[in-house]
Design an enzyme around this catalytic site. Structure first.
Site, PDB file in Angstrom:
ATOM      1  N   LYS A  15      18.304 -11.568 -13.738  1.00 25.90           N
ATOM      2  CA  LYS A  15      18.167 -13.011 -13.485  1.00 25.90           C
ATOM      3  C   LYS A  15      17.804 -13.348 -12.033  1.00 25.90           C
ATOM      4  O   LYS A  15      16.668 -13.175 -11.642  1.00 25.90           O
ATOM      5  CB  LYS A  15      19.431 -13.738 -13.963  1.00 25.90           C
ATOM      6  CG  LYS A  15      19.571 -13.654 -15.494  1.00 25.90           C
ATOM      7  CD  LYS A  15      20.334 -14.790 -16.119  1.00 25.90           C
ATOM      8  CE  LYS A  15      20.061 -14.848 -17.612  1.00 25.90           C
ATOM      9  NZ  LYS A  15      21.083 -14.226 -18.444  1.00 25.90           N
ATOM     10  N   ASP A  53      28.524  -6.196 -16.368  1.00 29.63           N
ATOM     11  CA  ASP A  53      27.273  -6.926 -16.561  1.00 29.63           C
ATOM     12  C   ASP A  53      27.372  -8.212 -15.748  1.00 29.63           C
ATOM     13  O   ASP A  53      27.974  -9.191 -16.186  1.00 29.63           O
ATOM     14  CB  ASP A  53      27.045  -7.220 -18.053  1.00 29.63           C
ATOM     15  CG  ASP A  53      25.759  -8.024 -18.290  1.00 29.63           C
ATOM     16  OD1 ASP A  53      25.192  -8.564 -17.310  1.00 29.63           O
ATOM     17  OD2 ASP A  53      25.332  -8.126 -19.462  1.00 29.63           O
ATOM     18  N   PHE A  83      27.627 -11.373 -24.485  1.00 27.67           N
ATOM     19  CA  PHE A  83      26.179 -11.523 -24.545  1.00 27.67           C
ATOM     20  C   PHE A  83      25.562 -10.571 -23.543  1.00 27.67           C
ATOM     21  O   PHE A  83      25.774 -10.712 -22.345  1.00 27.67           O
ATOM     22  CB  PHE A  83      25.715 -12.957 -24.261  1.00 27.67           C
ATOM     23  CG  PHE A  83      24.222 -13.073 -24.358  1.00 27.67           C
ATOM     24  CD1 PHE A  83      23.610 -13.283 -25.595  1.00 27.67           C
ATOM     25  CD2 PHE A  83      23.405 -12.914 -23.246  1.00 27.67           C
ATOM     26  CE1 PHE A  83      22.218 -13.341 -25.701  1.00 27.67           C
ATOM     27  CE2 PHE A  83      22.023 -12.962 -23.341  1.00 27.67           C
ATOM     28  CZ  PHE A  83      21.432 -13.177 -24.577  1.00 27.67           C
TER      29      PHE A  83
HETATM   30  C1  LIG Z   1      20.816 -13.271 -19.611  1.00 29.08           C
HETATM   31  C2  LIG Z   1      21.794 -12.174 -19.782  1.00 29.08           C
HETATM   32  C3  LIG Z   1      21.403 -10.915 -20.264  1.00 29.08           C
HETATM   33  C4  LIG Z   1      19.989 -10.618 -20.745  1.00 29.08           C
HETATM   34  O1  LIG Z   1      19.029 -10.767 -19.764  1.00 29.08           O
HETATM   35  P1  LIG Z   1      17.482 -10.933 -20.204  1.00 29.08           P
HETATM   36  O2  LIG Z   1      16.728 -10.890 -18.912  1.00 29.08           O
HETATM   37  O3  LIG Z   1      17.378 -12.256 -20.899  1.00 29.08           O
HETATM   38  O4  LIG Z   1      17.160  -9.808 -21.106  1.00 29.08           O
HETATM   39  C5  LIG Z   1      22.366  -9.914 -20.345  1.00 29.08           C
HETATM   40  N1  LIG Z   1      23.637 -10.149 -19.967  1.00 29.08           N
HETATM   41  C6  LIG Z   1      24.049 -11.342 -19.495  1.00 29.08           C
HETATM   42  C7  LIG Z   1      25.470 -11.524 -19.078  1.00 29.08           C
HETATM   43  C8  LIG Z   1      23.149 -12.400 -19.402  1.00 29.08           C
HETATM   44  O5  LIG Z   1      23.569 -13.599 -18.984  1.00 29.08           O
END
Ligand SMILES: *Cc1c(COP(=O)(O)O)cnc(C)c1O
Length: 416
Positions: A269, A240, A155
């Protein structure tokens, strides 16, 4: 066309009940979420209160965007002050808070430079652009041929390019055609990565722990092997850490568990202290040099308000070391959850305060149990159909954690 404004039965704010707010939201908002039926009005630390005065303990932390709790006093103080000083300049000009943030953030990420964006998905898009341009300009991959290896269950956000390489049918259906240049391989399978690498591979992009993918922890040594494989093949490693970073897993970054230094680190985040979106990629000059004026940007990226907040977040981490609390309390929580006698719980996984509980399908879905936990006073979120994700704010006290665990025991445990 029906132009009548649909208003809930009880019209005055004082008479509105939770049901009315839910109905109003479902009437006027696109239905791209299916929230739990709780209408929150205020929050402090690990607690939130709904519009009817009920209190809940928050074990989701806005998907780890609230690692330092609701309305953290230290972060709020800086936010209030910056709000009255300066909030937006655009990158057409310099700003004092931006200068301080990029310096502190680069040091925090142990990289030469950072590139500031707003959302997580934007930072992932930025990483994709960076590694592709690096592949063409530095590695000399033929134009238009660069490949990025990604993992099943990933994700990385919701933009069209990103959902294009998702393995989740729900995220993709009806949104194509998609951007080419991505190869999916099974998560945690180092041989599969090795086989997927070609002379045109620009990068491998990994979440150190799959978050939305079900709190899946890869085999020990996987990240280290991935680092070695990438280095050997002149391929960049993108981590990520949007969800796993900022102390959630018991280290500042989850890659630290294996001493792995990615070429491109992505944060978002909790970098915004639960107040405002701010994201970044961090990289050394060998990668970051691919960006020149005009090649990338965003109007709100690096705005003084977000920069002041993110800088305070970094100071808070350096001084209060919330990752140490996460490691200690997380180990305690996982062992206590594993000791629950329960026909409902199939497995408990966790690193720090990032915890997944698998629910036996015979007992119901994870969403069914989210509803039951909500009635008992604990908020959390299902991911995939059978996993409950538990990720309380890292400011949680031992007593508060015990209160949350007691609710989980009551709802998921066997009661003869
Ligand atoms: C939440 C998340 C995203 C996307 O972040 P947004 O601010 O919602 O666009 C990307 N990668 C990971 C691992 C995430 O948990």
């Amino acid at each position: 066309m029906d132009t009548a404004v649909k208003t809930p039965k009880s019209m005055k704010a004082t008479e509105m009940v939770a049901r009315d707010y839910i109905e109003m939201t479902e009437t006027y908002s696109a239905q791209n979420y299916g929230p739990l039926e709780v209408v929150i009005k205020s929050g402090k630390g690990v607690w939130v209160e709904d519009v009817e005065g009920r209190r809940y303990i928050d074990f989701l932390s806005a998907y780890s965007a609230l690692n330092f709790g609701h309305c953290n006093p230290r972060i709020n103080k800086v936010a209030h002050a910056q709000l009255d000083a300066l909030t937006l300049t655009s990158r057409a000009f310099y700003a004092d808070t931006l200068a301080y943030l990029v310096r502190d953030l680069a040091k925090f990420c142990r990289k030469d430079r950072v590139l500031i964006m707003n959302s997580g998905a934007e930072a992932v898009e930025t990483a994709i652009k960076a590694v592709r341009r690096w592949a063409y300009d530095i590695k000399k991959v033929p134009e238009g041929q660069a490949e990025i290896i990604v993992f099943d269950g990933n994700f990385h956000g919701r933009t069209t390019t990103i959902v294009g390489f998702s393995s989740s049918a729900d995220s993709k259906r009806g949104f194509g055609p998609f951007t080419p240049g991505f190869k999916l391989v099974p998560f945690g399978d180092i041989d599969a990565v090795a086989s997927a690498i070609t002379p045109n591979t620009a990068a491998v992009s990994v979440e150190p722990i799959l978050g939305e993918g079900g709190v899946i922890i890869p085999p020990d040594g996987f990240l280290k092997q991935l680092r070695e494989l990438c280095t050997k093949n002149n391929v960049l490693l993108i981590a990520d850490e949007i969800q796993t970073g900022m102390c959630r897993t018991g280290k500042i970054f989850a890659c630290d568990h294996e001493g792995v230094d990615p070429d491109v680190l992505i944060l978002a985040k909790s970098l915004g202290g639960g107040i405002i979106p701010i994201s970044c990629i961090a990289a050394n000059d060998n990668v970051m040099q691919v960006f020149n004026p005009g090649s990338h940007g965003t109007t709100f990226g690096g705005n003084p308000f977000a920069c002041a907040i993110a800088r305070e977040v970094i100071a808070l981490i350096n001084e209060e070391k919330p990752h140490e609390r996460a490691a200690e309390l997380g180990a305690y929580a996982v062992s206590r959850l594993r000791s629950i006698k329960s026909k409902v719980i199939k497995e408990v996984r966790g690193r720090g305060l990032m915890i997944g509980i698998d629910i036996d399908p015979a007992a119901g879905t994870a969403k069914d149990f989210c509803k039951k936990l909500k009635y008992a006073g604990l908020l959390c979120k299902d991911t995939r159909s059978q996993t409950l994700r538990m990720a309380p704010p890292l400011v949680i006290t031992q007593e508060e954690l015990d209160a949350g665990l007691a609710i989980i025991e009551k709802v998921l445990g066997d009661h003869p």
